[in-house]
Design an enzyme around this catalytic site. Structure first.
Site, short mmCIF file in Angstrom:
data_model
loop_
_atom_site.label_atom_id
_atom_site.label_comp_id
_atom_site.label_asym_id
_atom_site.label_seq_id
_atom_site.Cartn_x
_atom_site.Cartn_y
_atom_site.Cartn_z
CE1 TYR A 187 -3.54 2.72 1.57
CE2 TYR A 187 -2.28 2.78 3.07
CZ TYR A 187 -3.16 3.42 2.80
OH TYR A 187 -4.11 4.58 3.39
CE1 TYR A 228 -8.47 1.64 6.66
CE2 TYR A 228 -9.26 2.90 8.11
CZ TYR A 228 -8.72 2.91 7.76
OH TYR A 228 -7.93 3.70 7.38
CG HIS A 252 -7.41 8.51 6.91
ND1 HIS A 252 -6.94 9.24 6.11
CD2 HIS A 252 -6.65 7.44 6.78
CE1 HIS A 252 -5.74 8.56 5.12
NE2 HIS A 252 -5.33 7.55 6.18
N GLY A 253 -6.30 11.80 7.99
CA GLY A 253 -6.10 12.53 7.28
C GLY A 253 -7.05 13.02 5.92
CG ASP A 254 -7.36 17.33 3.82
OD1 ASP A 254 -6.39 15.99 3.71
OD2 ASP A 254 -8.05 17.90 3.27
CB THR A 291 -0.36 18.60 9.50
OG1 THR A 291 -1.79 18.35 10.21
CG2 THR A 291 0.27 20.06 9.88
CG ASP A 337 22.41 -9.58 -23.09
OD1 ASP A 337 22.97 -9.35 -22.04
OD2 ASP A 337 21.32 -10.84 -22.67
C1 SPV Z 1 17.80 -10.60 -18.67
O1 SPV Z 1 16.91 -10.08 -18.48
O2 SPV Z 1 18.57 -9.81 -18.78
C2 SPV Z 1 18.08 -12.15 -18.36
C3 SPV Z 1 16.84 -12.60 -18.70
O3 SPV Z 1 19.11 -12.18 -18.61
S1 SPV Z 1 16.65 -13.71 -20.01
O4 SPV Z 1 17.19 -12.07 -21.49
O5 SPV Z 1 15.24 -13.95 -20.22
O6 SPV Z 1 18.09 -14.02 -20.32
MG MG Z 2 20.75 -11.12 -19.22
#
Ligand code: SPV
Ligand code: MG
Length: 431
Positions: free
Chosen positions: A43, A75, A89-91, A122, A204
């Protein structure tokens, strides 16, 4: 005497709260509800002191007759239990996501003639200072780092969303939704190697170096408070990994996940379409052991990611590795799959849990995306990572906008689907 109820979810009492108690005491006998830690993290912000401490704090306020624990953000149970004549409660809850809770209270009270009172909130210099102190306790490295371990204890599943910039960090930090009267938000951030590389226009393949990845962490940390799980790829050479562990720990990152591959790492979602080599159990266990030896705090976690299912080496291999990596000191196991259905992931979880009841299991349901958090939790998963959805959402939207501007030689046609200019210039809070 009339019964008056108010619920607090604060760690620090300031003038605003004292004002509410004063108003409440003028109406009758005051009971203060302390929103439980579990309810609070869905929350509001993560509590900086636990619920027992908060209850003691509320009890010490002049004018408070009783303090009870409120276990749900709605609640219903409390109102059924004490039937207050007034809820006060605060508004500040008359607008924003909390409005649904307020309206629900009003409805419950109207059923028996109880009254809801919104006291003007406040906001002064003292309250601002306290807000800043709380932000410090949430955002500073020593507090942020240990929060992932607490979340693993406190929640059925830690909901983690990718972030790769200050802006995406803010989205993970601030997005709150309401469903069936309950509010919900993400617990933690995943610093994905795929998304961090993609944002930089790079593949990557561990090409974006650690200095650059740390820069991204810093950008995110500057504007957020939620814990960070860092995608450490293979962890690199063991001799380098120990330094990465130290750096991440010092920055306030909560966990690093390293995958049991070696040589040129490619993204797992390529599976066996590209050449990828798994490290031996001995090699990778040694990396985990050295990483654990390097860390200075008990808070930081090193999570071992197993690529056996991705590389089609079989379930037994995955389970054997999981056992060995936990023995080497891994604080969690991530199991990955690129199958569309979650069967092999669930089979792994069930078999792993037969002998290991406690080590947190992490999954990344990018391919097997029909499974719900509840189903994963039922199979013992403790951390779910939505690893790339923000990046994949933004890219087609940006590309389509670029294409349409080229097509129409003006920007009018795309304007309807853009964030209004007024909103973009006020999106980021000023200090
Ligand atoms: C990434 O988010 O870089 C990961 C997860 O390593 S995956 O892309 O599924 O390998
Ligand atoms: Mg990764």
């Amino acid at each position: 005497m009339a019964k008056v109820y108010t619920c607090f979810c604060t760690d620090v009492i300031h003038e605003g709260h004292l004002n509410i108690i004063k108003e409440a005491a003028g109406l009758g006998e005051v009971t203060v509800g302390c929103l439980s830690d579990k309810a609070l993290i869905r929350y509001n912000k993560f509590p900086t002191v636990d619920q027992e401490e908060r209850m003691k704090l509320y009890k010490s306020i002049d004018g408070v007759k009783d303090v009870i624990l409120q276990n749900d953000m709605l609640y219903t149970d409390v109102i059924n239990l004490i039937h207050p004549d007034y809820v006060i409660h605060g508004d500040n809850w008359t607008s924003g996501p909390e409005r649904v809770i307020r309206d629900h209270v009003e409805k419950l009270l109207s059923e028996y003639g109880g009254k809801l009172i919104d006291v003007p909130y406040t906001y002064n210099e003292e309250v601002r200072k306290i807000d800043l102190q709380l932000k410090e306790k949430l955002g500073m490295p020593e507090y942020r780092r240990k929060r992932l371990r607490s979340l693993i204890e406190m929640t059925s599943i830690v909901k983690t969303m990718e972030a790769h910039s200050g802006l995406t960090g803010l989205i993970v930090e601030k997005t709150v939704v309401e469903k069936d009267g309950h509010l919900d938000q993400f617990d933690a951030m995943w610093l994905s190697s795929l998304c961090d590389s993609t944002a930089k226009g790079k593949p990557d393949i561990e090409l974006v170096d650690m200095t650059s990845r740390f820069r991204t962490i810093d950008d995110i940390m500057e504007v957020t408070t939620k814990p960070i799980i860092f995608d450490g790829d293979t962890g690199g050479l063991t001799e380098h990994f120990v330094y990465t562990v130290r750096s991440l720990e010092r920055m306030g990152v909560s966990a690093v996940i390293i995958e049991d591959k070696k040589g040129l790492k490619k993204n797992s979602l390529f599976g066996t379409e590209v050449e990828q080599t798994q490290a031996s159990i001995e090699e990778f266990s040694e990396k985990i052991r050295e990483g654990k030896r390097a860390q200075l705090t008990d808070d930081f976690m090193i999570i071992a990611r197993i690529e056996s299912l991705i590389l089609e080496k079989g379930m037994d291999d995955a389970l054997e590795r999981a056992k060995a990596f936990v023995e080497a000191g891994a604080d969690g196991i991530m199991i990955h799959s690129r199958k569309k259905d979650p069967d092999e992931i669930l089979e792994f979880c069930d078999k792993f849990r037969e002998t290991d009841k406690t080590t947190p299991i992490v999954v990344v349901p990018s391919s097997f995306n029909s499974i719900t958090e509840e189903e994963l939790a039922a199979h013992g998963v403790k951390i779910v990572i939505y690893a790339n959805q923000l990046t994949r959402a933004a890219f087609p939207a940006m590309q389509k906008t670029a294409e349409d501007i080229l097509k129409y030689h003006r920007a009018k046609e795309v304007d309807d689907r853009l964030l209004p200019i007024k909103d973009i210039i006020t999106l980021i809070d000023e200090i």
